[in-house]
Design a protein around this motif. Sequence first.
Motif, PDB file in Angstrom:
ATOM      1  N   THR A 235       0.803   9.698  -6.225  1.00 34.60           N
ATOM      2  CA  THR A 235       1.026  10.388  -5.985  1.00 34.60           C
ATOM      3  C   THR A 235       2.187  11.521  -6.858  1.00 34.60           C
ATOM      4  OG1 THR A 235       0.777  10.111  -3.075  1.00 34.60           O
ATOM      5  CG2 THR A 235       2.753  12.554  -4.107  1.00 34.60           C
ATOM      6  N   LEU A 236       3.346  10.195  -7.176  1.00 40.13           N
ATOM      7  CA  LEU A 236       4.321  10.654  -7.782  1.00 40.13           C
ATOM      8  C   LEU A 236       3.902  10.744  -9.561  1.00 40.13           C
ATOM      9  CD1 LEU A 236       7.552   8.937  -7.173  1.00 40.13           C
ATOM     10  CD2 LEU A 236       6.802  11.809  -6.580  1.00 40.13           C
ATOM     11  N   ALA A 237       2.714   9.641  -9.269  1.00 37.08           N
ATOM     12  CA  ALA A 237       2.147  10.163 -10.886  1.00 37.08           C
ATOM     13  C   ALA A 237       1.425  11.374 -11.190  1.00 37.08           C
ATOM     14  CB  ALA A 237       0.881   8.735 -11.295  1.00 37.08           C
ATOM     15  N   CYS A 238       0.045  11.909  -9.380  1.00 34.93           N
ATOM     16  CA  CYS A 238      -0.556  12.936  -9.795  1.00 34.93           C
ATOM     17  C   CYS A 238       0.230  14.466 -10.166  1.00 34.93           C
ATOM     18  CB  CYS A 238      -1.344  12.886  -8.212  1.00 34.93           C
ATOM     19  SG  CYS A 238      -2.679  11.550  -8.304  1.00 34.93           S
ATOM     20  N   VAL A 239       1.474  14.069  -9.544  1.00 33.27           N
ATOM     21  CA  VAL A 239       2.245  15.357  -9.703  1.00 33.27           C
ATOM     22  C   VAL A 239       2.925  15.985 -11.194  1.00 33.27           C
ATOM     23  CG1 VAL A 239       4.790  16.226  -8.916  1.00 33.27           C
ATOM     24  CG2 VAL A 239       3.223  15.371  -7.092  1.00 33.27           C
ATOM     25  N   ALA A 240       3.337  14.574 -11.773  1.00 31.90           N
ATOM     26  CA  ALA A 240       3.392  14.220 -12.898  1.00 31.90           C
ATOM     27  C   ALA A 240       2.411  15.144 -13.524  1.00 31.90           C
ATOM     28  CB  ALA A 240       3.973  13.282 -13.402  1.00 31.90           C
ATOM     29  N   GLY A 241       1.184  14.606 -13.447  1.00 32.25           N
ATOM     30  CA  GLY A 241      -0.202  15.490 -14.526  1.00 32.25           C
ATOM     31  C   GLY A 241      -0.441  16.151 -14.220  1.00 32.25           C
ATOM     32  N   VAL A 242       0.065  17.030 -13.057  1.00 29.74           N
ATOM     33  CA  VAL A 242      -0.121  18.293 -12.898  1.00 29.74           C
ATOM     34  C   VAL A 242       0.573  19.473 -13.195  1.00 29.74           C
ATOM     35  CG1 VAL A 242       0.260  20.315 -11.003  1.00 29.74           C
ATOM     36  CG2 VAL A 242      -1.010  18.562 -10.879  1.00 29.74           C
ATOM     37  N   PHE A 243       1.598  18.979 -13.538  1.00 25.39           N
ATOM     38  CA  PHE A 243       2.886  19.258 -14.297  1.00 25.39           C
ATOM     39  C   PHE A 243       2.731  18.999 -16.074  1.00 25.39           C
ATOM     40  CE2 PHE A 243       6.330  18.944 -10.731  1.00 25.39           C
ATOM     41  CZ  PHE A 243       6.436  20.217  -9.908  1.00 25.39           C
TER      42      PHE A 243
ATOM     43  N   GLY B  60       0.606  -1.156  -0.060  1.00 24.41           N
ATOM     44  CA  GLY B  60       0.001  -0.072   0.336  1.00 24.41           C
ATOM     45  C   GLY B  60       0.446   1.140   0.284  1.00 24.41           C
ATOM     46  N   GLY B  61       1.996   1.561   0.194  1.00 21.65           N
ATOM     47  CA  GLY B  61       2.965   2.273   1.051  1.00 21.65           C
ATOM     48  C   GLY B  61       3.279   2.701  -0.666  1.00 21.65           C
ATOM     49  N   LYS B  62       4.279   1.533  -1.000  1.00 22.26           N
ATOM     50  CA  LYS B  62       4.654   1.834  -2.463  1.00 22.26           C
ATOM     51  C   LYS B  62       3.675   2.614  -3.476  1.00 22.26           C
ATOM     52  CE  LYS B  62       8.754  -0.914  -2.033  1.00 22.26           C
ATOM     53  NZ  LYS B  62       8.979  -2.195  -2.258  1.00 22.26           N
ATOM     54  N   PHE B  63       1.776   1.892  -3.692  1.00 23.96           N
ATOM     55  CA  PHE B  63       1.143   2.479  -4.016  1.00 23.96           C
ATOM     56  C   PHE B  63       0.981   3.657  -4.172  1.00 23.96           C
ATOM     57  CE2 PHE B  63      -2.954   3.324  -5.080  1.00 23.96           C
ATOM     58  CZ  PHE B  63      -3.536   3.211  -6.529  1.00 23.96           C
ATOM     59  N   ALA B  64       0.517   4.285  -2.546  1.00 22.94           N
ATOM     60  CA  ALA B  64      -0.354   5.930  -2.587  1.00 22.94           C
ATOM     61  C   ALA B  64       1.849   6.573  -2.446  1.00 22.94           C
ATOM     62  CB  ALA B  64       0.171   5.805  -0.826  1.00 22.94           C
TER      63      ALA B  64
END
Length: 169
Positions: free
Chosen positions: A10-18, A2-6
């Motif tokens: 989170t990194l995917a969401c940040v990349a998407g915002v950028f 779960g920790g690695k998935f989260a």
Amino acid sequence: TGGKFAFGFTLACVAGVFYGTNFNPPQRLIDEATRGDKSHSIHALDYVFSHFCGIFFATLTYFIVYCAVKQSRGRKPQLPPCVLPAFGSGLMWGIAQICWFVANERLSFSVSFPIITSVPGLVGALWGVLVFGEIKGRDNITLLVASGVMRLVAVGLIAASKEGVPSRL
């Protein structure tokens, strides 16, 4: 776990915002120029160098932080195996970004964004099928072809909907 998935999510969401806000700073300056501000250019290619410098320095900062974290943990950063592929990827990305600047200037965001974001997915799917053999089976290939055709039709219709563009596909 779960920790690695989260963390990955989170990194995917940040990349998407950028990724989604990548062209906002130069576009804002272009918009100000079209409203009469003579201190900015209306030509998108005039912003490529400063845009790339900002991206380069941000990436350099991330890399320095990576090296510092690795060094603090007593590990050596893995430089040789990743440098050449990263450089090649960066060159391809830079060419694509320049093309996107031109597309934004000539077509507008609402037309260029679907085109620019759809076609690389099709190219990636073709690589996956033809080079890596990731998609197998008649039903899966049929589904992939059908979705690719729908995507191309949608992109064609979006491109044709631009005012002043002939409605021929």
